[in-house]
Motif scaffolding. Structure first.
Motif, PDB file in Angstrom:
ATOM      1  N   PHE A 164       0.836  -1.202   0.000  1.00 55.92           N
ATOM      2  CA  PHE A 164       0.000   0.000   0.000  1.00 55.92           C
ATOM      3  C   PHE A 164       0.862   1.239   0.000  1.00 55.92           C
ATOM      4  N   ILE A 165       0.256   2.323  -0.473  1.00 56.05           N
ATOM      5  CA  ILE A 165       0.869   3.645  -0.461  1.00 56.05           C
ATOM      6  C   ILE A 165      -0.176   4.602   0.083  1.00 56.05           C
ATOM      7  N   ASP A 166       0.165   5.312   1.147  1.00 58.31           N
ATOM      8  CA  ASP A 166      -0.760   6.293   1.709  1.00 58.31           C
ATOM      9  C   ASP A 166      -0.535   7.635   1.028  1.00 58.31           C
ATOM     10  N   VAL A 167      -1.622   8.203   0.508  1.00 57.21           N
ATOM     11  CA  VAL A 167      -1.599   9.512  -0.132  1.00 57.21           C
ATOM     12  C   VAL A 167      -2.739  10.314   0.497  1.00 57.21           C
ATOM     13  N   GLY A 168      -2.375  11.269   1.353  1.00 56.39           N
ATOM     14  CA  GLY A 168      -3.406  12.038   2.051  1.00 56.39           C
ATOM     15  C   GLY A 168      -4.246  11.101   2.911  1.00 56.39           C
ATOM     16  N   ASN A 169      -5.570  11.160   2.708  1.00 58.78           N
ATOM     17  CA  ASN A 169      -6.469  10.305   3.494  1.00 58.78           C
ATOM     18  C   ASN A 169      -6.841   9.025   2.738  1.00 58.78           C
ATOM     19  N   GLN A 170      -6.048   8.679   1.732  1.00 54.78           N
ATOM     20  CA  GLN A 170      -6.317   7.492   0.928  1.00 54.78           C
ATOM     21  C   GLN A 170      -5.171   6.483   1.052  1.00 54.78           C
ATOM     22  N   ARG A 171      -5.541   5.201   1.122  1.00 61.78           N
ATOM     23  CA  ARG A 171      -4.554   4.125   1.090  1.00 61.78           C
ATOM     24  C   ARG A 171      -4.754   3.377  -0.219  1.00 61.78           C
ATOM     25  N   VAL A 172      -3.738   3.442  -1.072  1.00 58.44           N
ATOM     26  CA  VAL A 172      -3.786   2.833  -2.396  1.00 58.44           C
ATOM     27  C   VAL A 172      -3.145   1.447  -2.320  1.00 58.44           C
ATOM     28  N   ILE A 222      -8.147 -13.597   3.345  1.00 52.41           N
ATOM     29  CA  ILE A 222      -7.864 -13.244   4.744  1.00 52.41           C
ATOM     30  C   ILE A 222      -7.013 -11.979   4.799  1.00 52.41           C
ATOM     31  N   LEU A 223      -5.961 -11.950   3.999  1.00 51.26           N
ATOM     32  CA  LEU A 223      -5.037 -10.820   3.973  1.00 51.26           C
ATOM     33  C   LEU A 223      -5.734  -9.525   3.578  1.00 51.26           C
ATOM     34  N   VAL A 224      -6.460  -9.559   2.483  1.00 47.32           N
ATOM     35  CA  VAL A 224      -7.122  -8.344   1.980  1.00 47.32           C
ATOM     36  C   VAL A 224      -8.172  -7.864   2.971  1.00 47.32           C
ATOM     37  N   GLN A 225      -8.965  -8.776   3.533  1.00 51.36           N
ATOM     38  CA  GLN A 225      -9.991  -8.356   4.484  1.00 51.36           C
ATOM     39  C   GLN A 225      -9.363  -7.674   5.696  1.00 51.36           C
ATOM     40  N   GLU A 226      -8.317  -8.258   6.243  1.00 46.71           N
ATOM     41  CA  GLU A 226      -7.675  -7.642   7.411  1.00 46.71           C
ATOM     42  C   GLU A 226      -7.041  -6.299   7.052  1.00 46.71           C
ATOM     43  N   ALA A 227      -6.436  -6.200   5.863  1.00 45.76           N
ATOM     44  CA  ALA A 227      -5.832  -4.938   5.429  1.00 45.76           C
ATOM     45  C   ALA A 227      -6.898  -3.856   5.263  1.00 45.76           C
ATOM     46  N   LEU A 228      -8.030  -4.218   4.672  1.00 54.32           N
ATOM     47  CA  LEU A 228      -9.098  -3.238   4.472  1.00 54.32           C
ATOM     48  C   LEU A 228      -9.738  -2.844   5.805  1.00 54.32           C
ATOM     49  N   ASP A 229      -9.909  -3.810   6.693  1.00 56.51           N
ATOM     50  CA  ASP A 229     -10.471  -3.487   8.013  1.00 56.51           C
ATOM     51  C   ASP A 229      -9.550  -2.528   8.764  1.00 56.51           C
ATOM     52  N   LYS A 230      -8.252  -2.752   8.705  1.00 51.50           N
ATOM     53  CA  LYS A 230      -7.294  -1.867   9.374  1.00 51.50           C
ATOM     54  C   LYS A 230      -7.294  -0.486   8.724  1.00 51.50           C
ATOM     55  N   THR A 231      -7.395  -0.459   7.398  1.00 55.13           N
ATOM     56  CA  THR A 231      -7.435   0.812   6.682  1.00 55.13           C
ATOM     57  C   THR A 231      -8.638   1.632   7.124  1.00 55.13           C
ATOM     58  N   ARG A 232      -9.806   0.988   7.196  1.00 51.19           N
ATOM     59  CA  ARG A 232     -11.002   1.708   7.648  1.00 51.19           C
ATOM     60  C   ARG A 232     -10.869   2.144   9.100  1.00 51.19           C
ATOM     61  N   ALA A 233     -10.302   1.277   9.950  1.00 55.05           N
ATOM     62  CA  ALA A 233     -10.113   1.624  11.362  1.00 55.05           C
ATOM     63  C   ALA A 233      -9.178   2.818  11.513  1.00 55.05           C
ATOM     64  N   ASP A 234      -8.233   2.947  10.581  1.00 57.75           N
ATOM     65  CA  ASP A 234      -7.311   4.090  10.596  1.00 57.75           C
ATOM     66  C   ASP A 234      -7.947   5.352  10.006  1.00 57.75           C
ATOM     67  N   GLY A 235      -9.197   5.263   9.549  1.00 58.82           N
ATOM     68  CA  GLY A 235      -9.894   6.425   9.005  1.00 58.82           C
ATOM     69  C   GLY A 235      -9.479   6.783   7.588  1.00 58.82           C
ATOM     70  N   LEU A 236      -8.892   5.827   6.877  1.00 62.41           N
ATOM     71  CA  LEU A 236      -8.428   6.092   5.514  1.00 62.41           C
ATOM     72  C   LEU A 236      -9.402   5.524   4.489  1.00 62.41           C
ATOM     73  N   ILE A 281     -10.082   3.695   0.761  1.00 62.58           N
ATOM     74  CA  ILE A 281      -9.460   2.600   0.031  1.00 62.58           C
ATOM     75  C   ILE A 281      -9.457   2.911  -1.464  1.00 62.58           C
ATOM     76  N   VAL A 282      -8.300   2.739  -2.108  1.00 66.96           N
ATOM     77  CA  VAL A 282      -8.200   2.845  -3.558  1.00 66.96           C
ATOM     78  C   VAL A 282      -7.625   1.509  -4.045  1.00 66.96           C
ATOM     79  N   ALA A 283      -8.462   0.738  -4.725  1.00 71.27           N
ATOM     80  CA  ALA A 283      -8.094  -0.614  -5.150  1.00 71.27           C
ATOM     81  C   ALA A 283      -7.550  -0.601  -6.572  1.00 71.27           C
ATOM     82  N   VAL A 284      -6.229  -0.588  -6.700  1.00 72.25           N
ATOM     83  CA  VAL A 284      -5.585  -0.713  -8.002  1.00 72.25           C
ATOM     84  C   VAL A 284      -5.375  -2.205  -8.298  1.00 72.25           C
ATOM     85  N   CYS A 285      -4.994  -2.940  -7.283  1.00 73.23           N
ATOM     86  CA  CYS A 285      -4.752  -4.383  -7.392  1.00 73.23           C
ATOM     87  C   CYS A 285      -6.048  -5.134  -7.694  1.00 73.23           C
TER      88      CYS A 285
END
Length: 110
Positions: free
Chosen positions: A33-41, A59-73, A75-79
């Motif tokens: 991931f790359i954080d740009v402002g309030n977005q995690r790409v 499992i990996l993607v769900q946990e990553a997205l849950d953490k991203t939302r918990a961090d208030g960011l 999601i930008v899904a390029v992958c």
């Protein structure tokens, strides 16, 4: 603790630029991931072929997205793995932003 399709315990760890997943202490894959402002790409996800078919990407993607939302960011899904997960789980749709031209420019300069 989350287990994969074989019942093996998994562990997802947040690192500086990726979330990695391990099975029984052995690294099995990651999503960058790359954080740009309030977005995690999320540009790329990879699971080692030796661990294929065990549901680790999910499992990996769900946990990553849950953490991203918990961090208030946002999601930008390029992958394609991340985008596919979101397509199958519409409960994440309210946290997703499109990949814009400005964001592509910002990513190109990193």
């Amino acid at each position: 603790m989350t287990t994969d399709k074989t019942g093996a315990p998994t562990d997802v760890t947040a690192e500086a630029d990726r979330f990695s997943i391990s099975v029984d202490g052995q690294k099995a894959g990651f999503t960058e991931f790359i954080d740009v402002g309030n977005q995690r790409v999320f540009p790329h996800t990879e699971i080692d072929d030796a661990f294929g078919g065990r549901g680790l990407a999910t499992i990996l993607v769900q946990e990553a997205l849950d953490k991203t939302r918990a961090d208030g960011l946002r999601i930008v899904a390029v992958c394609s793995m991340v985008a596919g997960f979101i397509d199958k789980h519409p409960e994440y749709a309210d946290s997703v932003d499109p990949l814009t031209t400005d964001l592509k420019r910002a990513l190109a300069h990193r």
